[in-house]
Motif scaffolding. Sequence first.
Motif, PDB file in Angstrom:
ATOM      1  N   LYS A  87       0.828  -1.202   0.000  1.00 11.16           N
ATOM      2  CA  LYS A  87       0.000   0.000   0.000  1.00 11.16           C
ATOM      3  C   LYS A  87       0.867   1.259   0.000  1.00 11.16           C
ATOM      4  N   GLU A  88       1.910   1.250   0.808  1.00 11.70           N
ATOM      5  CA  GLU A  88       2.834   2.387   0.864  1.00 11.70           C
ATOM      6  C   GLU A  88       3.559   2.563  -0.466  1.00 11.70           C
ATOM      7  N   ALA A  89       4.020   1.451  -1.054  1.00 12.71           N
ATOM      8  CA  ALA A  89       4.762   1.521  -2.318  1.00 12.71           C
ATOM      9  C   ALA A  89       3.882   2.054  -3.445  1.00 12.71           C
ATOM     10  N   LEU A  90       2.635   1.571  -3.522  1.00 10.24           N
ATOM     11  CA  LEU A  90       1.735   2.013  -4.586  1.00 10.24           C
ATOM     12  C   LEU A  90       1.303   3.459  -4.407  1.00 10.24           C
ATOM     13  N   ARG A 134      -5.113  -7.296  -1.111  1.00  7.46           N
ATOM     14  CA  ARG A 134      -5.910  -6.413  -0.249  1.00  7.46           C
ATOM     15  C   ARG A 134      -5.576  -4.955  -0.498  1.00  7.46           C
ATOM     16  N   ALA A 135      -4.276  -4.670  -0.620  1.00  6.75           N
ATOM     17  CA  ALA A 135      -3.845  -3.286  -0.844  1.00  6.75           C
ATOM     18  C   ALA A 135      -4.310  -2.773  -2.201  1.00  6.75           C
ATOM     19  N   VAL A 136      -4.155  -3.595  -3.233  1.00  8.42           N
ATOM     20  CA  VAL A 136      -4.550  -3.187  -4.585  1.00  8.42           C
ATOM     21  C   VAL A 136      -6.059  -2.955  -4.654  1.00  8.42           C
ATOM     22  N   GLU A 137      -6.821  -3.855  -4.043  1.00 14.04           N
ATOM     23  CA  GLU A 137      -8.277  -3.703  -4.053  1.00 14.04           C
ATOM     24  C   GLU A 137      -8.695  -2.443  -3.300  1.00 14.04           C
ATOM     25  N   GLU A 138      -8.104  -2.215  -2.160  1.00 16.82           N
ATOM     26  CA  GLU A 138      -8.457  -1.051  -1.347  1.00 16.82           C
ATOM     27  C   GLU A 138      -8.136   0.255  -2.048  1.00 16.82           C
ATOM     28  N   LEU A 139      -7.057   0.267  -2.825  1.00 14.79           N
ATOM     29  CA  LEU A 139      -6.653   1.485  -3.532  1.00 14.79           C
ATOM     30  C   LEU A 139      -7.380   1.648  -4.871  1.00 14.79           C
ATOM     31  N   GLY A 140      -8.272   0.730  -5.185  1.00 13.14           N
ATOM     32  CA  GLY A 140      -9.020   0.832  -6.432  1.00 13.14           C
ATOM     33  C   GLY A 140      -8.189   0.552  -7.664  1.00 13.14           C
ATOM     34  N   LEU A 141      -7.164  -0.313  -7.530  1.00 16.61           N
ATOM     35  CA  LEU A 141      -6.258  -0.574  -8.640  1.00 16.61           C
ATOM     36  C   LEU A 141      -6.429  -1.964  -9.247  1.00 16.61           C
ATOM     37  N   THR A 142      -7.537  -2.625  -8.916  1.00 19.20           N
ATOM     38  CA  THR A 142      -7.799  -3.938  -9.495  1.00 19.20           C
ATOM     39  C   THR A 142      -7.843  -3.835 -11.020  1.00 19.20           C
ATOM     40  N   SER A 187       2.081 -18.892  -4.073  1.00 17.46           N
ATOM     41  CA  SER A 187       1.118 -18.929  -2.976  1.00 17.46           C
ATOM     42  C   SER A 187       0.399 -20.267  -2.999  1.00 17.46           C
ATOM     43  N   ILE A 188      -0.686 -20.393  -2.229  1.00 17.32           N
ATOM     44  CA  ILE A 188      -1.536 -21.580  -2.259  1.00 17.32           C
ATOM     45  C   ILE A 188      -2.990 -21.139  -2.242  1.00 17.32           C
ATOM     46  N   TYR A 189      -3.860 -22.065  -2.593  1.00 15.95           N
ATOM     47  CA  TYR A 189      -5.274 -21.739  -2.783  1.00 15.95           C
ATOM     48  C   TYR A 189      -5.921 -21.188  -1.515  1.00 15.95           C
ATOM     49  N   SER A 190      -5.682 -21.818  -0.371  1.00 12.22           N
ATOM     50  CA  SER A 190      -6.363 -21.392   0.849  1.00 12.22           C
ATOM     51  C   SER A 190      -6.006 -19.973   1.252  1.00 12.22           C
ATOM     52  N   VAL A 191      -4.860 -19.488   0.798  1.00 11.98           N
ATOM     53  CA  VAL A 191      -4.425 -18.134   1.134  1.00 11.98           C
ATOM     54  C   VAL A 191      -4.831 -17.142   0.052  1.00 11.98           C
ATOM     55  N   SER A 192      -4.655 -17.494  -1.198  1.00 11.96           N
ATOM     56  CA  SER A 192      -4.809 -16.525  -2.292  1.00 11.96           C
ATOM     57  C   SER A 192      -5.803 -16.921  -3.370  1.00 11.96           C
ATOM     58  N   GLY A 193      -6.404 -18.094  -3.257  1.00  6.26           N
ATOM     59  CA  GLY A 193      -7.291 -18.566  -4.307  1.00  6.26           C
ATOM     60  C   GLY A 193      -8.424 -17.607  -4.629  1.00  6.26           C
ATOM     61  N   ARG A 194      -9.039 -17.049  -3.614  1.00  5.26           N
ATOM     62  CA  ARG A 194     -10.195 -16.187  -3.880  1.00  5.26           C
ATOM     63  C   ARG A 194      -9.811 -14.917  -4.616  1.00  5.26           C
ATOM     64  N   TYR A 195      -8.579 -14.450  -4.402  1.00  7.31           N
ATOM     65  CA  TYR A 195      -8.139 -13.231  -5.091  1.00  7.31           C
ATOM     66  C   TYR A 195      -7.932 -13.484  -6.578  1.00  7.31           C
ATOM     67  N   VAL A 196      -7.529 -14.721  -6.914  1.00 16.32           N
ATOM     68  CA  VAL A 196      -7.412 -15.100  -8.319  1.00 16.32           C
ATOM     69  C   VAL A 196      -8.805 -15.271  -8.914  1.00 16.32           C
ATOM     70  N   GLU A 197      -9.674 -15.948  -8.206  1.00 17.23           N
ATOM     71  CA  GLU A 197     -11.041 -16.167  -8.684  1.00 17.23           C
ATOM     72  C   GLU A 197     -11.774 -14.848  -8.917  1.00 17.23           C
ATOM     73  N   GLU A 198     -11.477 -13.850  -8.091  1.00 19.70           N
ATOM     74  CA  GLU A 198     -12.139 -12.545  -8.219  1.00 19.70           C
ATOM     75  C   GLU A 198     -11.428 -11.612  -9.185  1.00 19.70           C
ATOM     76  N   GLY A 199     -10.295 -12.062  -9.743  1.00 13.59           N
ATOM     77  CA  GLY A 199      -9.594 -11.252 -10.734  1.00 13.59           C
ATOM     78  C   GLY A 199      -8.714 -10.162 -10.166  1.00 13.59           C
ATOM     79  N   ILE A 200      -8.465 -10.183  -8.867  1.00 12.38           N
ATOM     80  CA  ILE A 200      -7.587  -9.181  -8.247  1.00 12.38           C
ATOM     81  C   ILE A 200      -6.122  -9.570  -8.468  1.00 12.38           C
ATOM     82  N   ALA A 201      -5.819 -10.843  -8.282  1.00 14.06           N
ATOM     83  CA  ALA A 201      -4.489 -11.385  -8.582  1.00 14.06           C
ATOM     84  C   ALA A 201      -4.577 -12.216  -9.863  1.00 14.06           C
TER      85      ALA A 201
END
Length: 337
Positions: free
Chosen positions: A207-210, A232-240, A249-263
């Motif tokens: 978040k700080e870097a962006l 989380r940072a990208v979504e919060e800053l409106g940069l999706t 990563s692994i699914y349990s940690v990051s899967g939903r962000y891929v499914e939602e198109g954020i990652a």
Amino acid sequence: MTKRLISLVLALLMVFSVVASASTDAEPEEKPEWKIAVVPKMTTIAWFERMEKGVEMYNEEFDDDIFYGGSTDGAGQAAYVESLLAEDYDAICVTPFDTEAMEPILEKAREQGIIVITHEASSMTNIDYDVEAFDNVAIGAAIMDKIAEKVNEEGEYIQLVGALTSKTHMEWTEGAEERQKEEYPDMTMVGKLETKDSQDEAYNKVKEALTDNPNIAAIQCSASTDMAGASRAVEELGLTGKVVILGISIYSVSGRYVEEGIASGFFFWDSAMAAMAQIEVAKAVLEDRFDELIEEGIQDPFIKGYDELVLEDKVIYANSYVYLDQENIAENEEFHY
């Protein structure tokens, strides 16, 4: 006299018969009972909870009693491993958080005759062997190829690592940067940030870097928690959709962000299988059959991804990785752990 001789011969034959029968009916030789410990970087993140599950699965499948344990954070790992040296282990399998801090501890272990098998630590000196799921530099290059494709081979990017002392994280990022310089001259690496294997730390750093640099077009993630924090940072800053997030990563940690198109997607290997592979290598060394293991690979179908092995100095490379993105993540439920 003849009768006595005959009786003696008959008695001897009976003795031989009993001995032969006892030999034939003898119980099969029991497998060696080795005392082996598996120690993760830390016990409090999903990646290493999966590794613990691997040890549990191994014990159940092979009727063994391998110990799994560690500290709650990376800073306490070296002291934890040192505490095991007084417990008469035959082998210790460890994924070091800080390779420099771990070197003197593992040197003591080997001086005591303990077999040392590491994971994610290909540059360490005081080990017997290191087990890698794949060639780390090559995976770093593959990550960069994916990132470059997403950003049309131009723009600035940052890299996240759990720690600058984490050997595999550095190999992934260095492999990516090397590929970028060779193949994608219109891209520029503008920062390598430590996240302490913490999702919150990754969130705050990204978040700080962006905020400071709106030209950042991509983020390469190394710790399993980095992608979730960065997302989380990208979504919060409106940069999706404007900033590419890709790495390990692994699914349990990051899967939903891929499914939602954020990652965009992530590479990974099964840390449960990595733990099993470490155990198998430790046993092969203890039982003086290491050369056979390297030649044949781990052929047990229960331990997947290590059936072909390549030995380079002290490092054992397998070819055990998966890439998930929006196109294939739904159909690969076997990797949703």
